[in-house]
Scaffold this active site. Structure first.
Site, PDB file in Angstrom:
ATOM      1  N   HIS A   1      63.224 -37.823  33.324  1.00 56.50           N
ATOM      2  CA  HIS A   1      62.548 -38.679  34.304  1.00 56.50           C
ATOM      3  C   HIS A   1      63.585 -39.409  35.131  1.00 56.50           C
ATOM      4  O   HIS A   1      64.642 -39.778  34.622  1.00 56.50           O
ATOM      5  CB  HIS A   1      61.638 -39.698  33.597  1.00 56.50           C
ATOM      6  CG  HIS A   1      60.592 -40.245  34.508  1.00 56.50           C
ATOM      7  ND1 HIS A   1      60.821 -41.314  35.328  1.00 56.50           N
ATOM      8  CD2 HIS A   1      59.327 -39.828  34.749  1.00 56.50           C
ATOM      9  CE1 HIS A   1      59.720 -41.548  36.033  1.00 56.50           C
ATOM     10  NE2 HIS A   1      58.808 -40.670  35.709  1.00 56.50           N
TER      11      HIS A   1
ATOM     12  N   ASP B   1      53.865 -35.611  31.646  1.00 59.62           N
ATOM     13  CA  ASP B   1      53.265 -34.280  31.786  1.00 59.62           C
ATOM     14  C   ASP B   1      53.347 -33.432  30.528  1.00 59.62           C
ATOM     15  O   ASP B   1      52.582 -32.478  30.381  1.00 59.62           O
ATOM     16  CB  ASP B   1      53.941 -33.533  32.947  1.00 59.62           C
ATOM     17  CG  ASP B   1      53.567 -34.152  34.277  1.00 59.62           C
ATOM     18  OD1 ASP B   1      52.379 -34.454  34.453  1.00 59.62           O
ATOM     19  OD2 ASP B   1      54.463 -34.361  35.106  1.00 59.62           O
TER      20      ASP B   1
ATOM     21  N   HIS C   1      57.318 -32.449  40.146  1.00 62.68           N
ATOM     22  CA  HIS C   1      56.429 -33.626  40.110  1.00 62.68           C
ATOM     23  C   HIS C   1      55.177 -33.230  39.314  1.00 62.68           C
ATOM     24  O   HIS C   1      55.271 -32.878  38.142  1.00 62.68           O
ATOM     25  CB  HIS C   1      56.163 -34.068  41.558  1.00 62.68           C
ATOM     26  CG  HIS C   1      55.479 -35.381  41.729  1.00 62.68           C
ATOM     27  ND1 HIS C   1      55.256 -36.270  40.706  1.00 62.68           N
ATOM     28  CD2 HIS C   1      54.939 -35.981  42.847  1.00 62.68           C
ATOM     29  CE1 HIS C   1      54.635 -37.352  41.172  1.00 62.68           C
ATOM     30  NE2 HIS C   1      54.431 -37.191  42.474  1.00 62.68           N
TER      31      HIS C   1
HETATM   32  C1  LIG Z   1      61.996 -35.362  36.519  1.00 71.50           C
HETATM   33  C2  LIG Z   1      63.298 -34.801  37.077  1.00 71.50           C
HETATM   34  C3  LIG Z   1      63.009 -34.074  38.402  1.00 71.50           C
HETATM   35  C4  LIG Z   1      64.234 -35.972  37.344  1.00 71.50           C
HETATM   36  O1  LIG Z   1      65.302 -35.465  38.050  1.00 71.50           O
HETATM   37  P1  LIG Z   1      66.630 -36.304  38.353  1.00 71.50           P
HETATM   38  O2  LIG Z   1      66.399 -37.752  38.210  1.00 71.50           O
HETATM   39  O3  LIG Z   1      67.124 -35.811  39.667  1.00 71.50           O
HETATM   40  O4  LIG Z   1      67.564 -35.897  37.154  1.00 71.50           O
HETATM   41  P2  LIG Z   1      68.648 -34.773  37.189  1.00 71.50           P
HETATM   42  O5  LIG Z   1      67.998 -33.496  37.574  1.00 71.50           O
HETATM   43  O6  LIG Z   1      69.784 -35.262  38.030  1.00 71.50           O
HETATM   44  O7  LIG Z   1      69.040 -34.719  35.661  1.00 71.50           O
HETATM   45  C5  LIG Z   1      70.146 -35.377  35.074  1.00 71.50           C
HETATM   46  C6  LIG Z   1      70.721 -34.443  34.010  1.00 71.50           C
HETATM   47  O8  LIG Z   1      69.735 -34.180  33.015  1.00 71.50           O
HETATM   48  C7  LIG Z   1      69.418 -32.791  33.006  1.00 71.50           C
HETATM   49  N1  LIG Z   1      67.968 -32.671  32.936  1.00 71.50           N
HETATM   50  C8  LIG Z   1      67.070 -33.529  33.444  1.00 71.50           C
HETATM   51  N2  LIG Z   1      65.843 -33.086  33.200  1.00 71.50           N
HETATM   52  C9  LIG Z   1      65.977 -31.937  32.522  1.00 71.50           C
HETATM   53  C10 LIG Z   1      65.060 -31.024  31.990  1.00 71.50           C
HETATM   54  N3  LIG Z   1      63.744 -31.220  32.106  1.00 71.50           N
HETATM   55  N4  LIG Z   1      65.526 -29.940  31.354  1.00 71.50           N
HETATM   56  C11 LIG Z   1      66.847 -29.724  31.214  1.00 71.50           C
HETATM   57  N5  LIG Z   1      67.762 -30.570  31.707  1.00 71.50           N
HETATM   58  C12 LIG Z   1      67.328 -31.661  32.351  1.00 71.50           C
HETATM   59  C13 LIG Z   1      69.911 -32.249  34.333  1.00 71.50           C
HETATM   60  O9  LIG Z   1      70.204 -30.873  34.267  1.00 71.50           O
HETATM   61  C14 LIG Z   1      71.130 -33.089  34.569  1.00 71.50           C
HETATM   62  O10 LIG Z   1      72.159 -32.617  33.754  1.00 71.50           O
HETATM   63  P3  LIG Z   1      73.651 -32.489  34.330  1.00 71.50           P
HETATM   64  O11 LIG Z   1      74.040 -33.893  34.677  1.00 71.50           O
HETATM   65  O12 LIG Z   1      74.391 -31.895  33.183  1.00 71.50           O
HETATM   66  O13 LIG Z   1      73.538 -31.614  35.522  1.00 71.50           O
HETATM   67  C15 LIG Z   1      63.975 -33.861  36.073  1.00 71.50           C
HETATM   68  O14 LIG Z   1      64.130 -34.517  34.838  1.00 71.50           O
HETATM   69  C16 LIG Z   1      63.188 -32.577  35.889  1.00 71.50           C
HETATM   70  O15 LIG Z   1      63.353 -31.630  36.668  1.00 71.50           O
HETATM   71  N6  LIG Z   1      62.285 -32.509  34.855  1.00 71.50           N
HETATM   72  C17 LIG Z   1      61.439 -31.358  34.681  1.00 71.50           C
HETATM   73  C18 LIG Z   1      60.248 -31.437  35.608  1.00 71.50           C
HETATM   74  C19 LIG Z   1      59.268 -32.495  35.185  1.00 71.50           C
HETATM   75  O16 LIG Z   1      58.914 -32.595  34.017  1.00 71.50           O
HETATM   76  N7  LIG Z   1      58.782 -33.254  36.163  1.00 71.50           N
HETATM   77  C20 LIG Z   1      57.780 -34.271  35.932  1.00 71.50           C
HETATM   78  C21 LIG Z   1      58.365 -35.614  36.114  1.00 71.50           C
HETATM   79  S1  LIG Z   1      57.213 -36.886  35.649  1.00 71.50           S
END
Ligand SMILES: CC(C)(COP(=O)(O)OP(=O)(O)OC[C@H]1O[C@@H](n2cnc3c(N)ncnc32)[C@H](O)[C@@H]1OP(=O)(O)O)[C@@H](O)C(=O)NCCC(=O)NCCS
Length: 374
Positions: free
Chosen positions: A260, A311, A221
């Site tokens: 996201h 971010d 987050h």
């Molecule tokens: C924001 C976040 C938590 C959303 O998570 P989510 O909705 O649960 O999405 P998922 O983690 O299920 O991601 C879906 C797919 O995209 C990939 N993915 C998503 N964000 C990614 C990232 N930042 N880097 C690499 N791969 C990513 C996942 O590995 C997953 O791939 P898969 O289906 O092959 O396993 C996630 O994108 C993330 O961890 N981002 C990095 C942290 C971040 O920037 N957070 C701030 C959010 S405003």
């Protein structure tokens, strides 16, 4: 629906709100009916907080009065300063902010009063005092004394003065203020939802916001803006982006500042922050960090279809402004506090306990074995 299908509550509409609207397909963000693309270049942070709390834009006189009022509430209670002073100097600033918020809840004159009037008074104090809490802890961990607020300065300018010991430029304060506006509210994100869950038990505002700070601290987050800068520093050079990303993806690392839950296209906040990053890194003679960011953005788009979120470019904006990296997430909180308090007020105004169900997937029907027989 099974618990597996609703894991992470993706797509679940948990309740209603009139505060902000997100269209993840079209990349739209709206505060109280106003598009973020209209607000970001034109409104100030406190003007947007007024909008969120009052459901209308302030008149010039109302805005001036609101800024004066919030400016006059910035000073911290002595107890909060003492609590911050007692913390280990190597505490993370987010832990310090969480602790200070909780401490402020013990001395606030309206602490246990959940009436609409008391909630608004507490909301004003929390918005006003977050900059002071962050700056005071930062000063004390550096071995310096906290600096008293100056109510005549703007919200962002006074934070920079209290944190750095000297007033920054009007441009720096303006840029910081815009990031706060962009961070202000975002539907039922994890920290806001945390606040609402606590508020829905008829918990008080400080308890709700303390929980919100805790949720924001996590790297998935709010913690992502600091982690994004650490990533850029780790990459170091534009030519290193592709080989670095090869390794990172091979190791299944999450690239901080990308992806996201809701947006399937450009995060509209990132549009503003990208341009701010370009201008500010150039002015600071740090174009390299913008160029690395652009290359990483292009590579991730091609390879994984991922877009930067709020971010990612905020990291280089704060870097160019000279903000220490571990203060990036507290600055996110300094913006989001306007939204958290609005959500607590909205929850209390029409409350029902938030209490979902869990799908039990554990064992059943196990025969009891007495202690002596195990
Ligand atoms: C924001 C976040 C938590 C959303 O998570 P989510 O909705 O649960 O999405 P998922 O983690 O299920 O991601 C879906 C797919 O995209 C990939 N993915 C998503 N964000 C990614 C990232 N930042 N880097 C690499 N791969 C990513 C996942 O590995 C997953 O791939 P898969 O289906 O092959 O396993 C996630 O994108 C993330 O961890 N981002 C990095 C942290 C971040 O920037 N957070 C701030 C959010 S405003």
């Amino acid at each position: 629906m099974t618990g597996e299908q609703t894991k992470g509550l993706e797509g679940v509409v948990a309740s209603q709100t009139s505060l902000s609207f997100i269209d993840g397909q079209e990349g739209v963000l709206i505060y109280r009916g106003y598009d973020i693309h209209d607000l970001a270049p034109n409104a100030s942070f406190l003007e947007s907080v007024f909008l969120l709390w009052n459901d209308r834009l302030p008149t010039p006189g109302e805005l001036a009065a609101f800024e004066r009022e919030v400016g006059g509430l910035r000073a911290l209670d002595d107890t909060v300063i003492q609590v911050l002073r007692a913390l280990p100097r190597d505490s993370t600033p987010m832990s310090a902010l969480r602790t200070a918020t909780s401490a402020a809840g013990t001395t606030d004159p309206d602490a246990e009063d959940n009436s609409a009037e008391a909630n608004l008074r507490k909301a004003k104090r929390l918005v006003a005092q977050f900059p002071t809490m962050i700056a005071a802890f930062h000063r004390m961990r550096e071995g310096d004394e906290p600096i008293d607020p100056d109510p005549s300065l703007s919200h962002a300018a006074d934070f920079l003065r209290m944190a750095n010991g000297e007033a920054g430029t009007a441009e720096a304060a303006g840029a910081l203020d815009r990031t706060l506006l962009l961070y202000l509210d975002h539907g039922f994100n994890a920290s806001t939802f945390t606040c609402r869950v606590i508020a829905a038990t008829l918990g008080d505002m400080h308890s709700a916001v303390t929980g919100g700070v805790g949720a924001l601290k996590g790297p998935l987050h709010g913690g992502a803006n600091a982690k994004a800068m650490e990533t850029l520093l780790e990459i170091g050079e534009v030519d290193n982006v592709a080989p670095w990303l090869d390794r990172a993806l091979e190791q299944k690392r999450k690239i901080m500042g990308f992806g996201h839950r809701v947006y399937r296209t450009e995060d509209p906040r990132a549009t503003h922050l990208r341009e701010m990053s370009r201008v500010l890194t150039h002015q600071a003679g740090m174009d390299k960090w913008y160029e690395i960011s652009r290359r990483l953005e292009a590579e991730l788009k091609t390879r994984k279809g991922l877009n930067p979120n709020v971010d990612f470019y905020c990291a280089t904006v704060y870097y160019a402004l000279g903000v220490p990296i571990d203060l990036y997430t507290p600055l996110f909180a300094m913006g989001r506090i306007g939204g958290w308090t609005a959500h607590v007020m909205e929850q209390h105004a029409d409350n029902r306990l938030i209490r979902p169900r869990a799908e039990y997937i554990g064992k059943m029907d196990r025969p009891w074995v007495s202690l002596d027989d195990r």
